[in-house]
Scaffold this motif. Structure first.
Motif, PDB file in Angstrom:
ATOM      1  N   TYR A  77       0.836  -1.205   0.000  1.00  0.00           N
ATOM      2  CA  TYR A  77       0.000   0.000   0.000  1.00  0.00           C
ATOM      3  C   TYR A  77       0.870   1.254   0.000  1.00  0.00           C
ATOM      4  CZ  TYR A  77      -3.206   3.609   1.623  1.00  0.00           C
ATOM      5  OH  TYR A  77      -3.928   4.767   1.750  1.00  0.00           O
ATOM      6  N   TYR A  78       2.014   1.192   0.669  1.00  0.00           N
ATOM      7  CA  TYR A  78       2.933   2.332   0.758  1.00  0.00           C
ATOM      8  C   TYR A  78       3.372   2.789  -0.639  1.00  0.00           C
ATOM      9  CZ  TYR A  78       6.797   5.031   2.883  1.00  0.00           C
ATOM     10  OH  TYR A  78       7.655   6.020   3.302  1.00  0.00           O
ATOM     11  N   ARG A  79       3.549   1.845  -1.542  1.00  0.00           N
ATOM     12  CA  ARG A  79       3.946   2.171  -2.906  1.00  0.00           C
ATOM     13  C   ARG A  79       2.903   3.070  -3.552  1.00  0.00           C
ATOM     14  NH1 ARG A  79       3.742  -1.322  -6.283  1.00  0.00           N
ATOM     15  NH2 ARG A  79       5.695  -1.286  -7.501  1.00  0.00           N
ATOM     16  N   ARG A  80       1.621   2.693  -3.401  1.00  0.00           N
ATOM     17  CA  ARG A  80       0.548   3.499  -3.989  1.00  0.00           C
ATOM     18  C   ARG A  80       0.369   4.808  -3.224  1.00  0.00           C
ATOM     19  NH1 ARG A  80      -5.109   1.618  -6.618  1.00  0.00           N
ATOM     20  NH2 ARG A  80      -3.626   0.376  -7.774  1.00  0.00           N
ATOM     21  N   LEU A  81       0.614   4.777  -1.926  1.00  0.00           N
ATOM     22  CA  LEU A  81       0.561   6.000  -1.131  1.00  0.00           C
ATOM     23  C   LEU A  81       1.536   7.027  -1.682  1.00  0.00           C
ATOM     24  CD1 LEU A  81      -0.830   6.984   1.562  1.00  0.00           C
ATOM     25  CD2 LEU A  81       1.250   6.252   2.724  1.00  0.00           C
ATOM     26  N   ALA A  82       2.687   6.558  -2.116  1.00  0.00           N
ATOM     27  CA  ALA A  82       3.742   7.451  -2.608  1.00  0.00           C
ATOM     28  C   ALA A  82       3.508   7.939  -4.029  1.00  0.00           C
ATOM     29  CB  ALA A  82       5.092   6.734  -2.530  1.00  0.00           C
ATOM     30  N   TYR A  83       3.012   7.061  -4.892  1.00  0.00           N
ATOM     31  CA  TYR A  83       2.958   7.400  -6.318  1.00  0.00           C
ATOM     32  C   TYR A  83       1.576   7.266  -6.953  1.00  0.00           C
ATOM     33  CZ  TYR A  83       8.057   7.587  -6.453  1.00  0.00           C
ATOM     34  OH  TYR A  83       9.374   7.919  -6.236  1.00  0.00           O
ATOM     35  N   GLY A  84       0.547   6.952  -6.163  1.00  0.00           N
ATOM     36  CA  GLY A  84      -0.771   6.811  -6.730  1.00  0.00           C
ATOM     37  C   GLY A  84      -0.909   5.524  -7.531  1.00  0.00           C
ATOM     38  N   PRO A  85      -1.969   5.380  -8.317  1.00  0.00           N
ATOM     39  CA  PRO A  85      -2.240   4.122  -9.036  1.00  0.00           C
ATOM     40  C   PRO A  85      -1.163   3.736 -10.033  1.00  0.00           C
ATOM     41  CG  PRO A  85      -3.724   5.888  -9.753  1.00  0.00           C
ATOM     42  CD  PRO A  85      -3.024   6.391  -8.539  1.00  0.00           C
ATOM     43  N   ASP A  86      -0.366   4.700 -10.528  1.00  0.00           N
ATOM     44  CA  ASP A  86       0.682   4.368 -11.490  1.00  0.00           C
ATOM     45  C   ASP A  86       1.747   3.451 -10.896  1.00  0.00           C
ATOM     46  OD1 ASP A  86      -0.403   5.642 -13.603  1.00  0.00           O
ATOM     47  OD2 ASP A  86       1.058   7.268 -13.724  1.00  0.00           O
ATOM     48  N   ALA A  87       1.800   3.373  -9.570  1.00  0.00           N
ATOM     49  CA  ALA A  87       2.786   2.499  -8.921  1.00  0.00           C
ATOM     50  C   ALA A  87       2.583   1.045  -9.307  1.00  0.00           C
ATOM     51  CB  ALA A  87       2.710   2.655  -7.410  1.00  0.00           C
ATOM     52  N   ASP A  88       1.371   0.704  -9.741  1.00  0.00           N
ATOM     53  CA  ASP A  88       1.071  -0.680 -10.119  1.00  0.00           C
ATOM     54  C   ASP A  88       0.846  -0.842 -11.615  1.00  0.00           C
ATOM     55  OD1 ASP A  88       1.017  -1.593  -7.362  1.00  0.00           O
ATOM     56  OD2 ASP A  88      -0.877  -0.501  -7.193  1.00  0.00           O
ATOM     57  N   VAL A  89       1.035   0.257 -12.365  1.00  0.00           N
ATOM     58  CA  VAL A  89       0.745   0.214 -13.799  1.00  0.00           C
ATOM     59  C   VAL A  89       1.968   0.559 -14.637  1.00  0.00           C
ATOM     60  CG1 VAL A  89      -0.679   1.167 -15.644  1.00  0.00           C
ATOM     61  CG2 VAL A  89      -1.675   0.799 -13.371  1.00  0.00           C
ATOM     62  N   SER A  90       2.589   1.687 -14.322  1.00  0.00           N
ATOM     63  CA  SER A  90       3.728   2.164 -15.101  1.00  0.00           C
ATOM     64  C   SER A  90       5.019   1.475 -14.656  1.00  0.00           C
ATOM     65  CB  SER A  90       3.868   3.680 -14.932  1.00  0.00           C
ATOM     66  OG  SER A  90       5.144   4.120 -15.338  1.00  0.00           O
ATOM     67  N   PRO A  91       5.756   0.835 -15.565  1.00  0.00           N
ATOM     68  CA  PRO A  91       7.011   0.183 -15.179  1.00  0.00           C
ATOM     69  C   PRO A  91       8.003   1.154 -14.525  1.00  0.00           C
ATOM     70  CG  PRO A  91       6.340  -0.533 -17.358  1.00  0.00           C
ATOM     71  CD  PRO A  91       5.419   0.589 -16.984  1.00  0.00           C
ATOM     72  N   THR A  92       8.097   2.377 -15.051  1.00  0.00           N
ATOM     73  CA  THR A  92       9.032   3.345 -14.490  1.00  0.00           C
ATOM     74  C   THR A  92       8.625   3.745 -13.079  1.00  0.00           C
ATOM     75  OG1 THR A  92       9.498   4.231 -16.697  1.00  0.00           O
ATOM     76  CG2 THR A  92      10.070   5.611 -14.819  1.00  0.00           C
ATOM     77  N   THR A  93       7.336   4.026 -12.897  1.00  0.00           N
ATOM     78  CA  THR A  93       6.848   4.411 -11.578  1.00  0.00           C
ATOM     79  C   THR A  93       6.949   3.245 -10.599  1.00  0.00           C
ATOM     80  OG1 THR A  93       5.321   5.958 -12.618  1.00  0.00           O
ATOM     81  CG2 THR A  93       4.937   5.446 -10.305  1.00  0.00           C
ATOM     82  N   SER A  94       6.648   2.034 -11.067  1.00  0.00           N
ATOM     83  CA  SER A  94       6.749   0.850 -10.224  1.00  0.00           C
ATOM     84  C   SER A  94       8.173   0.651  -9.731  1.00  0.00           C
ATOM     85  CB  SER A  94       6.289  -0.383 -11.004  1.00  0.00           C
ATOM     86  OG  SER A  94       6.367  -1.527 -10.194  1.00  0.00           O
ATOM     87  N   GLN A  95       9.138   0.894 -10.610  1.00  0.00           N
ATOM     88  CA  GLN A  95      10.544   0.768 -10.229  1.00  0.00           C
ATOM     89  C   GLN A  95      10.909   1.814  -9.178  1.00  0.00           C
ATOM     90  OE1 GLN A  95      13.259   1.236 -13.521  1.00  0.00           O
ATOM     91  NE2 GLN A  95      14.959   0.304 -12.408  1.00  0.00           N
ATOM     92  N   ALA A  96      10.408   3.035  -9.353  1.00  0.00           N
ATOM     93  CA  ALA A  96      10.670   4.093  -8.374  1.00  0.00           C
ATOM     94  C   ALA A  96      10.043   3.756  -7.024  1.00  0.00           C
ATOM     95  CB  ALA A  96      10.134   5.431  -8.893  1.00  0.00           C
ATOM     96  N   ALA A  97       8.830   3.187  -7.058  1.00  0.00           N
ATOM     97  CA  ALA A  97       8.149   2.805  -5.820  1.00  0.00           C
ATOM     98  C   ALA A  97       8.905   1.699  -5.101  1.00  0.00           C
ATOM     99  CB  ALA A  97       6.723   2.367  -6.123  1.00  0.00           C
ATOM    100  N   ASP A  98       9.394   0.731  -5.842  1.00  0.00           N
ATOM    101  CA  ASP A  98      10.178  -0.348  -5.237  1.00  0.00           C
ATOM    102  C   ASP A  98      11.443   0.199  -4.587  1.00  0.00           C
ATOM    103  OD1 ASP A  98       8.357  -2.270  -6.023  1.00  0.00           O
ATOM    104  OD2 ASP A  98       9.460  -2.812  -7.849  1.00  0.00           O
ATOM    105  N   ALA A  99      12.090   1.138  -5.277  1.00  0.00           N
ATOM    106  CA  ALA A  99      13.319   1.733  -4.734  1.00  0.00           C
ATOM    107  C   ALA A  99      13.034   2.525  -3.464  1.00  0.00           C
ATOM    108  CB  ALA A  99      13.972   2.625  -5.789  1.00  0.00           C
ATOM    109  N   LEU A 100      11.895   3.220  -3.440  1.00  0.00           N
ATOM    110  CA  LEU A 100      11.522   3.997  -2.257  1.00  0.00           C
ATOM    111  C   LEU A 100      11.310   3.089  -1.053  1.00  0.00           C
ATOM    112  CD1 LEU A 100      10.637   6.847  -1.147  1.00  0.00           C
ATOM    113  CD2 LEU A 100       8.301   6.087  -1.613  1.00  0.00           C
ATOM    114  N   VAL A 101      10.581   1.983  -1.262  1.00  0.00           N
ATOM    115  CA  VAL A 101      10.330   1.045  -0.166  1.00  0.00           C
ATOM    116  C   VAL A 101      11.634   0.435   0.321  1.00  0.00           C
ATOM    117  CG1 VAL A 101       9.277  -1.171   0.428  1.00  0.00           C
ATOM    118  CG2 VAL A 101       7.962   0.539  -0.837  1.00  0.00           C
ATOM    119  N   ALA A 102      12.501   0.056  -0.595  1.00  0.00           N
ATOM    120  CA  ALA A 102      13.773  -0.546  -0.202  1.00  0.00           C
ATOM    121  C   ALA A 102      14.630   0.423   0.600  1.00  0.00           C
ATOM    122  CB  ALA A 102      14.526  -1.018  -1.451  1.00  0.00           C
ATOM    123  N   ALA A 103      14.621   1.691   0.196  1.00  0.00           N
ATOM    124  CA  ALA A 103      15.450   2.693   0.876  1.00  0.00           C
ATOM    125  C   ALA A 103      14.928   3.055   2.258  1.00  0.00           C
ATOM    126  CB  ALA A 103      15.555   3.950   0.010  1.00  0.00           C
TER     127      ALA A 103
END
Length: 278
Positions: free
Chosen positions: A161-187
């Motif tokens: 949920y944190y991924r979508r909290l950070a980037y909205g619905p694109d966190a699960d749709v856009s490959p670029t945004t999804s990668q950024a969301a994954d990096a944010l959670v990891a960091a």
């Protein structure tokens, strides 16, 4: 940042910070958040400019059994202006912290009218009933996160949920945004706190009852709002209606970003620091 905290005063700052200061920068974090997310403000400290932070219950040495009380927090911050005869105060708040900053600005305008007041609100929370609706949206978001992960593990679901909290619905749709969301959670994995039930109530009860009383009393303060254009917690349209009620407030919507602008959009710190140092 201060490493030792006074457990009796939610405001914290470095020893001697106000000895020669006539200008203060106050950072106020959002719910379930440490003051450490506001660490970029530290670079603003000078002999004449003090930096302080308002700690929320359960974080940074403040007892977890206390409650967030917006009026009490705002009054404590406003009192700082009189205690140190400040000529300028900049209030930087995220989410619930932005509400506290606004209420503090109202009080400062009433009690210290010769002090210049600036509010820099990041992903601000909104008046009732929006916090209740945010809770409903959050519940729906966590259910959807559980479905996406195929898990009922609380932390796994919350991180999804944190991924979508950070980037909205694109966190699960856009490959670029999804990668950024994954990096944010990891960091930030070791700093992401699950909103435990008791702490959640203590952090959100006052906000659910907040109605933005007497918005005209903020007149004379400079109010700048930064908000993610895909914020899933407090929608941009409702945010625009809210800022329209505030005298002279400006709203900047940041495309492609959600509720965690202070983490996903580091450029915001350069903008705010330039405004404060001006």
């Amino acid at each position: 940042m201060p490493e030792q905290f006074n457990t009796t005063d939610p405001l914290t700052f470095a020893p001697g910070a106000f000895e020669t200061a006539n200008h203060a920068v106050i950072g106020v974090p959002g719910a379930f958040t440490s003051i450490r997310v506001l660490a970029p403000l530290e670079t603003l400290a000078t002999k004449t400019r003090a930096v302080a932070y308002y700690r929320l219950p359960g974080f940074d040495g403040r007892p977890a059994e206390e409650w967030v009380v917006i009026d009490k927090a705002a009054t404590r911050i406003a009192r700082l202006t009189r205690e140190h005869a400040l000529t300028r105060i900049d209030l930087v708040g995220h989410s619930t912290g932005a509400v506290i900053a606004l209420e503090a600005a109202k009080r400062i305008r009433q009690t210290s009218p010769n002090t210049d007041v600036y509010v820099h609100a990041i992903s601000s929370a909104l008046p009732a009933p929006q916090p209740i609706l945010a809770g409903v949206r959050g519940a729906g978001g966590t259910v959807a996160a559980a479905a996406r992960t195929g898990s009922l593990n609380p932390r796994k679901v919350w991180l999804a949920y944190y991924r979508r909290l950070a980037y909205g619905p694109d966190a699960d749709v856009s490959p670029t945004t999804s990668q950024a969301a994954d990096a944010l959670v990891a960091a930030n994995d070791d700093r992401i706190t699950l909103p435990e039930e008791g702490l959640g109530r203590r952090h959100t009860r006052a906000l659910r009852r907040w109605t933005n009383p007497d918005p005209e009393t903020a007149d004379g303060a400079t109010l700048t709002y930064y908000h993610g254009a895909v914020d899933p917690v407090f929608p941009p349209r409702a945010t625009k209606r809210f800022t329209d009620t505030l005298p002279g407030a400006t709203l900047e919507l940041i495309e492609g970003h959600g509720h965690l602008l202070l983490l996903t959009y580091p450029e915001i710190w350069d903008t705010i620091k330039d405004q404060i140092a001006d």
